[in-house]
Scaffold this motif. Sequence first.
Motif, PDB file in Angstrom:
ATOM      1  N   ALA A   1      32.171  40.663  37.854  1.00  0.00           N
ATOM      2  CA  ALA A   1      32.742  42.152  38.045  1.00  0.00           C
ATOM      3  C   ALA A   1      33.326  41.887  39.628  1.00  0.00           C
ATOM      4  CB  ALA A   1      32.284  43.076  37.981  1.00  0.00           C
ATOM      5  N   PRO A   2      34.109  40.589  39.719  1.00  0.00           N
ATOM      6  CA  PRO A   2      34.561  39.901  41.075  1.00  0.00           C
ATOM      7  C   PRO A   2      35.544  41.233  41.906  1.00  0.00           C
ATOM      8  CG  PRO A   2      35.173  38.928  39.438  1.00  0.00           C
ATOM      9  CD  PRO A   2      34.641  39.612  38.806  1.00  0.00           C
ATOM     10  N   LEU A   3      35.077  41.208  43.263  1.00  0.00           N
ATOM     11  CA  LEU A   3      36.014  42.063  44.054  1.00  0.00           C
ATOM     12  C   LEU A   3      36.922  41.098  44.705  1.00  0.00           C
ATOM     13  CD1 LEU A   3      37.322  45.141  44.261  1.00  0.00           C
ATOM     14  CD2 LEU A   3      35.343  45.541  45.847  1.00  0.00           C
ATOM     15  N   ILE A   4      37.757  41.258  44.712  1.00  0.00           N
ATOM     16  CA  ILE A   4      38.600  40.241  46.101  1.00  0.00           C
ATOM     17  C   ILE A   4      39.933  40.929  46.679  1.00  0.00           C
ATOM     18  CG2 ILE A   4      39.981  37.734  45.619  1.00  0.00           C
ATOM     19  CD1 ILE A   4      39.237  37.560  42.863  1.00  0.00           C
ATOM     20  N   PRO A   5      39.701  40.566  47.831  1.00  0.00           N
ATOM     21  CA  PRO A   5      40.481  41.250  48.750  1.00  0.00           C
ATOM     22  C   PRO A   5      41.625  40.354  48.771  1.00  0.00           C
ATOM     23  CG  PRO A   5      38.852  39.806  50.048  1.00  0.00           C
ATOM     24  CD  PRO A   5      38.596  40.332  48.598  1.00  0.00           C
ATOM     25  N   VAL A   6      42.916  40.964  48.566  1.00  0.00           N
ATOM     26  CA  VAL A   6      44.510  40.398  48.638  1.00  0.00           C
ATOM     27  C   VAL A   6      45.071  40.276  49.598  1.00  0.00           C
ATOM     28  CG1 VAL A   6      44.102  39.972  46.401  1.00  0.00           C
ATOM     29  CG2 VAL A   6      44.732  42.053  47.308  1.00  0.00           C
TER      30      VAL A   6
ATOM     31  N   MET B   1      39.665  43.765  41.771  1.00  0.00           N
ATOM     32  CA  MET B   1      39.131  43.246  40.972  1.00  0.00           C
ATOM     33  C   MET B   1      39.091  42.894  39.272  1.00  0.00           C
ATOM     34  SD  MET B   1      35.611  45.224  39.177  1.00  0.00           S
ATOM     35  CE  MET B   1      34.909  45.307  40.575  1.00  0.00           C
ATOM     36  N   PRO B   2      40.012  41.642  38.737  1.00  0.00           N
ATOM     37  CA  PRO B   2      40.468  42.017  37.739  1.00  0.00           C
ATOM     38  C   PRO B   2      38.676  41.027  36.061  1.00  0.00           C
ATOM     39  CG  PRO B   2      39.489  39.519  38.907  1.00  0.00           C
ATOM     40  CD  PRO B   2      39.696  40.745  39.771  1.00  0.00           C
ATOM     41  N   LEU B   3      38.966  41.940  35.469  1.00  0.00           N
ATOM     42  CA  LEU B   3      37.378  42.315  34.115  1.00  0.00           C
ATOM     43  C   LEU B   3      38.492  41.471  32.942  1.00  0.00           C
ATOM     44  CD1 LEU B   3      37.253  46.167  34.611  1.00  0.00           C
ATOM     45  CD2 LEU B   3      35.888  43.907  35.718  1.00  0.00           C
ATOM     46  N   ILE B   4      37.472  40.575  33.062  1.00  0.00           N
ATOM     47  CA  ILE B   4      37.505  39.654  31.137  1.00  0.00           C
ATOM     48  C   ILE B   4      36.407  39.886  30.763  1.00  0.00           C
ATOM     49  CG2 ILE B   4      37.514  36.905  30.297  1.00  0.00           C
ATOM     50  CD1 ILE B   4      38.422  36.369  33.477  1.00  0.00           C
ATOM     51  N   GLY B   5      36.478  39.949  29.156  1.00  0.00           N
ATOM     52  CA  GLY B   5      35.125  40.073  28.094  1.00  0.00           C
ATOM     53  C   GLY B   5      34.612  41.558  27.894  1.00  0.00           C
TER      54      GLY B   5
ATOM     55  N   ASP C   1      30.483  46.546  28.556  1.00  0.00           N
ATOM     56  CA  ASP C   1      28.887  46.878  27.745  1.00  0.00           C
ATOM     57  C   ASP C   1      28.556  47.838  29.572  1.00  0.00           C
ATOM     58  OD1 ASP C   1      27.653  44.720  29.635  1.00  0.00           O
ATOM     59  OD2 ASP C   1      27.302  43.825  28.329  1.00  0.00           O
ATOM     60  N   THR C   2      27.268  48.655  28.829  1.00  0.00           N
ATOM     61  CA  THR C   2      26.742  49.815  30.036  1.00  0.00           C
ATOM     62  C   THR C   2      26.135  48.557  30.844  1.00  0.00           C
ATOM     63  OG1 THR C   2      25.627  51.401  28.373  1.00  0.00           O
ATOM     64  CG2 THR C   2      24.948  51.408  29.969  1.00  0.00           C
ATOM     65  N   GLU C   3      25.703  47.703  30.791  1.00  0.00           N
ATOM     66  CA  GLU C   3      25.047  46.624  31.926  1.00  0.00           C
ATOM     67  C   GLU C   3      26.719  46.409  32.326  1.00  0.00           C
ATOM     68  OE1 GLU C   3      22.336  42.744  32.978  1.00  0.00           O
ATOM     69  OE2 GLU C   3      22.329  43.985  30.644  1.00  0.00           O
ATOM     70  N   ARG C   4      27.227  45.771  32.637  1.00  0.00           N
ATOM     71  CA  ARG C   4      28.134  45.165  32.600  1.00  0.00           C
ATOM     72  C   ARG C   4      28.684  46.339  33.461  1.00  0.00           C
ATOM     73  NH1 ARG C   4      33.510  41.618  31.443  1.00  0.00           N
ATOM     74  NH2 ARG C   4      33.805  41.641  33.437  1.00  0.00           N
ATOM     75  N   ALA C   5      29.059  47.722  33.374  1.00  0.00           N
ATOM     76  CA  ALA C   5      29.499  48.618  33.638  1.00  0.00           C
ATOM     77  C   ALA C   5      28.775  49.824  35.034  1.00  0.00           C
ATOM     78  CB  ALA C   5      29.676  49.691  33.088  1.00  0.00           C
ATOM     79  N   LYS C   6      27.232  48.991  35.358  1.00  0.00           N
ATOM     80  CA  LYS C   6      26.981  50.024  36.185  1.00  0.00           C
ATOM     81  C   LYS C   6      27.022  49.105  37.050  1.00  0.00           C
ATOM     82  CE  LYS C   6      22.082  49.695  37.705  1.00  0.00           C
ATOM     83  NZ  LYS C   6      20.747  49.946  37.020  1.00  0.00           N
ATOM     84  N   LEU C   7      27.251  46.959  37.161  1.00  0.00           N
ATOM     85  CA  LEU C   7      27.433  46.550  37.788  1.00  0.00           C
ATOM     86  C   LEU C   7      29.362  46.356  38.304  1.00  0.00           C
ATOM     87  CD1 LEU C   7      26.603  43.431  39.117  1.00  0.00           C
ATOM     88  CD2 LEU C   7      27.333  42.035  37.192  1.00  0.00           C
ATOM     89  N   ILE C   8      30.262  46.669  37.635  1.00  0.00           N
ATOM     90  CA  ILE C   8      31.976  47.122  37.946  1.00  0.00           C
ATOM     91  C   ILE C   8      30.828  47.951  39.339  1.00  0.00           C
ATOM     92  CG2 ILE C   8      33.312  47.680  37.744  1.00  0.00           C
ATOM     93  CD1 ILE C   8      32.977  46.215  35.137  1.00  0.00           C
TER      94      ILE C   8
ATOM     95  N   GLU D   1      29.006  49.175  41.737  1.00  0.00           N
ATOM     96  CA  GLU D   1      28.371  48.782  42.114  1.00  0.00           C
ATOM     97  C   GLU D   1      29.253  47.770  43.143  1.00  0.00           C
ATOM     98  OE1 GLU D   1      24.960  47.050  41.000  1.00  0.00           O
ATOM     99  OE2 GLU D   1      23.023  48.278  40.170  1.00  0.00           O
ATOM    100  N   ASN D   2      29.848  47.121  42.588  1.00  0.00           N
ATOM    101  CA  ASN D   2      30.797  46.489  42.553  1.00  0.00           C
ATOM    102  C   ASN D   2      31.549  46.511  44.286  1.00  0.00           C
ATOM    103  OD1 ASN D   2      29.020  43.960  42.376  1.00  0.00           O
ATOM    104  ND2 ASN D   2      29.790  42.875  41.451  1.00  0.00           N
ATOM    105  N   LEU D   3      32.203  47.915  42.904  1.00  0.00           N
ATOM    106  CA  LEU D   3      33.283  48.486  43.698  1.00  0.00           C
ATOM    107  C   LEU D   3      33.247  49.270  45.062  1.00  0.00           C
ATOM    108  CD1 LEU D   3      34.964  50.005  40.970  1.00  0.00           C
ATOM    109  CD2 LEU D   3      36.710  48.920  42.517  1.00  0.00           C
ATOM    110  N   LEU D   4      32.037  49.840  45.030  1.00  0.00           N
ATOM    111  CA  LEU D   4      31.784  50.808  46.065  1.00  0.00           C
ATOM    112  C   LEU D   4      31.019  50.512  46.827  1.00  0.00           C
ATOM    113  CD1 LEU D   4      29.621  53.456  44.294  1.00  0.00           C
ATOM    114  CD2 LEU D   4      31.556  53.708  44.660  1.00  0.00           C
ATOM    115  N   GLU D   5      30.396  48.991  46.905  1.00  0.00           N
ATOM    116  CA  GLU D   5      29.757  47.825  48.550  1.00  0.00           C
ATOM    117  C   GLU D   5      31.710  47.336  48.543  1.00  0.00           C
ATOM    118  OE1 GLU D   5      27.024  45.069  46.607  1.00  0.00           O
ATOM    119  OE2 GLU D   5      25.644  46.698  46.284  1.00  0.00           O
ATOM    120  N   GLY D   6      32.585  46.884  47.518  1.00  0.00           N
ATOM    121  CA  GLY D   6      33.346  45.871  48.375  1.00  0.00           C
ATOM    122  C   GLY D   6      34.287  47.268  49.713  1.00  0.00           C
TER     123      GLY D   6
END
Length: 292
Positions: A151-156, A163-167, A170-177, A179-184
Amino acid sequence: MNEKFKRIALDNSDTIVQMWLEEIDSLKDGNYTATISDELFESTNREFVNVIFTSIKSQGATSTVENFSEKIINLGWPLSYITDGLQVFRRVTIDYILSQSEKVDSNFISEVLMSVDKWVEPIIRELVNEYSGSWEHIVSLQRVALQELSAPLIPVTEGITVMPLIGTVDTERAKLIMENLLEGVIKHGSEVVLIDITGVPVVDTMVAHHIIQAAEAVRLIGATCILVGIRPEIAQTIVNLGIDLSKFPTKSSLKKGFTRALELTDRKIVEIENKDNNIDEILNSIQKVQGE
């Protein structure tokens, strides 16, 4: 009786080692070690059998077993190398002890089997535990690394991140998304975030719910979220499931989403006139002046 058998094995260790090496070498062709160089295979085999005899002498040399197990893991060799090697050692040792005995009956064979098993089983248990523990640690580190990449957040450009999502999401990855969104968004000062789901194979109710939650969280901290990469089949699924995505913009491609993001940040893409044409016009005008 166990000490007697142990003494036979230790006193004739050179012979048993040679028998073991010959049988191990016969297993090399066509199995998991077939691609390993002969030099590395032979040196590792000798180290392995030395570990076995060291453990038998000291009734379990933990540090020696740990070091060898770590080496096998670093080499990338499978656990079956250890288990096969110990089974071969068990077999050749039993055969040798029996061949050196004058009287062999069922009770004697049973005693030999029990004695050799008492030597080999602790080594198997120790090696397998160390091997498994080390692999679990490696897998854990790899999992963390994959999560960071999932769940990388890339400044362009200024104010716009992707944030490109591949695959599968699930719930665990959604939590990471989330967190990364808000922090990024805070870190990069993002005004617009593009969530690209081009690489997400299935968007069901759960995936949509996670994305909506992430978009709402981004909105609450003052940024806009645009969902891009919506393929026709994904759009049809969203409609059939009755999922409401009306609260934030959606685009079919990242290009269209980026264009919309520029508009939201009071920017736009402007085509620059062909410089070659301008130069030709200047040259033509100069030639006309000179001709006059």
